[in-house]
Design a protein around this motif. Sequence first.
Motif, mmCIF file in Angstrom:
data_model
loop_
_atom_site.group_PDB
_atom_site.id
_atom_site.type_symbol
_atom_site.label_atom_id
_atom_site.label_comp_id
_atom_site.label_asym_id
_atom_site.label_seq_id
_atom_site.Cartn_x
_atom_site.Cartn_y
_atom_site.Cartn_z
ATOM 1 N N GLY A 246 -6.355 -1.630 -5.979
ATOM 2 C CA GLY A 246 -5.406 -2.703 -7.026
ATOM 3 C C GLY A 246 -6.505 -3.781 -7.210
ATOM 4 N N SER A 286 -2.939 2.875 -5.068
ATOM 5 C CA SER A 286 -2.834 1.468 -5.764
ATOM 6 C C SER A 286 -1.225 1.385 -5.656
ATOM 7 N N THR A 317 -2.637 -4.442 -10.491
ATOM 8 C CA THR A 317 -1.522 -4.432 -9.656
ATOM 9 C C THR A 317 -1.628 -4.560 -8.202
ATOM 10 N N ASP A 318 -0.717 -4.926 -7.518
ATOM 11 C CA ASP A 318 -0.755 -4.980 -6.026
ATOM 12 C C ASP A 318 -0.583 -3.647 -5.315
ATOM 13 N N SER A 319 -1.243 -3.226 -4.442
ATOM 14 C CA SER A 319 -1.396 -1.818 -3.865
ATOM 15 C C SER A 319 -0.131 -1.874 -2.861
ATOM 16 N N SER A 349 -1.712 -12.331 3.026
ATOM 17 C CA SER A 349 -1.522 -11.090 2.535
ATOM 18 C C SER A 349 -1.849 -9.803 3.396
#
Length: 442
Positions: A246, A286, A317-319, A349
Motif C-alpha cells: 500500500g 494491498s 491505496t490503503d491496504s 492507524s
Amino acid sequence: MQFLRSFYIHNTFFRYLAVLSACFIISYWLPVLYPIAWVLTLLLVGLFLFDTYLMYSMKGIAGRRKLPQKLSNSDLNPILIEFTSNYPFKAYVSLIDELPAQFQKRDFEYKTDLIKGEKKLFEYTVRPVDRGEYVFGNLNIFASSPLKIVRRRYVFQKDQMVPVYPSIIQMQQYDFLAISNKLTLFGLKKIRRIGHTQEFEQIKEYVQGDDIRTVNWKATAKQHQLMVNQFQDEKAQPIYSIIDTGRVMKMPFNELKLLDYAINSTLAFSNVALKRNDKTGLVSFSKNIETHVPAVQKLAHLNTILEKLYNITTEFTDSDFGLLYAHIKRKINHRSLLLLYTNFEHISSLKRQLPFLLAIAKKHVLVVIFFENSELEELISADAENLQTIYHKTIAEKFSLEKKLMQRELQQYGIQTILTKPEQLTINTINKYLEIKARGLL
C-alpha cells in the motif's frame, strides 16, 4: 552518411585555428606575417587531410561492454568495459557510455591512451534504486592520433537491456554466512535455547546453562558424569513473508522505497531459511491479494520467489488487512511463522488494524515489522538553534515516541515486533527468525 556520423573535429584543431586567426589579424600591422600565416594555413590543411587518412585507413579500435545477467537493486554493481587499439601509433581515447535513463547521469567520460595492440579494462559501478528493465545505449569510443586534429567515433553494443532484480548481492552475502555458520559476524545473535523440541541430535557433557530436564540418566551412569540430550530446531516449518504494497510503503529513505527494503530483506531471509531446511512462502497484498507463493522446502523455490518479488509494485491505496486475514485463514492451514512487512505512522492507524492482527496471531506466530523514521532521528539529535527548530524537534520526538508505543502495545498482546531502521531491516529480521527458532515458539 556512416563516415559523417563517425567524423568529429578535435578541440585542439580549434586552438590551431585561433592561432592562425591571430596571425592574420596581427599581419594587418605587420605585413611580413601575412605570407607566414598562409603557409601555416596550408600546413594545417595538409595535416588535417593526413590525420583523416590515419584515422580512417583502418579499423583501429575494438571494444565491448560486459554486463551481468541481472543487476542487484540498491547495491553497487560493477560494469566492465574492455577495449584495444590496432593503430600503429599511440592513440588517445575518450570513452562515453550511454547509461540508462534511470541513473540520470549525463557527464560520463573516461580518457586514456593506448599503444598498438594494448588492451585495457575499465570498470565502473552503478547503483540502481528501482526494479525493472534498464537499457544501456551506445558504447561510444572516440579515438585520435598524436596530431589531435580529427576524432573518429566508434560505436559498439547498441541498446543492451539488463533487468534489475531485488538485492541478489545482499542475498549472496547472507547465504555465505548461513552456510559457514558465521551469521554473528554481522551482529546476528546466537541465542541460547530456553526450551527444546523433540528432534534429537546427540548426547553431550553437561555444561552450565543446559536445561537439567534434558539429563540422560543412563548415559550419566555409564560415563560417571552428567550427560544431557541435545535437541535441534525442528525443520521444515512453514514461514511466510507478507509484504504490504500500500501507500505506506512508498516512502523513500536513501533513494530506496520501504517496499524495496522489504523485498530485499525477504529475498535474503528466504534464502537463509531455506538453507536451514525450513519452508518459505510469499504473500503480497494491498486492496487485493496480489501474490501468493505457497511455502516449499526446495532451494530451486528461491527462483520462484525472486521472480515474484521482481514484479511487485506499490499502489497509492490503503491496504485491506481484513482481506489479508481472510486469505491467511483460507490458504495457510498449518501453524506458520508470518513476517508482516508494513508501516504505521500513527497509533490510530495501528488501532484500526489491531483486531485483524490479533485474529492472525491466534493461530500463527505473527511478527509485525515496521520502520523507524531515520530522518526524524537526525532531526531529534540535532541542536535547536531557534524557536522554530524547537517546535520541529518536539513534533519529531512525538512521532518517535508513538512508534515505540505502537511496538509496546503489540507486544502487550503477545505479537512479536521489529521496529527497525530501513538499512538494518535484513539483519534484524534474521535475528528475530533465529530467536523464534531458538526459543521454540513456532
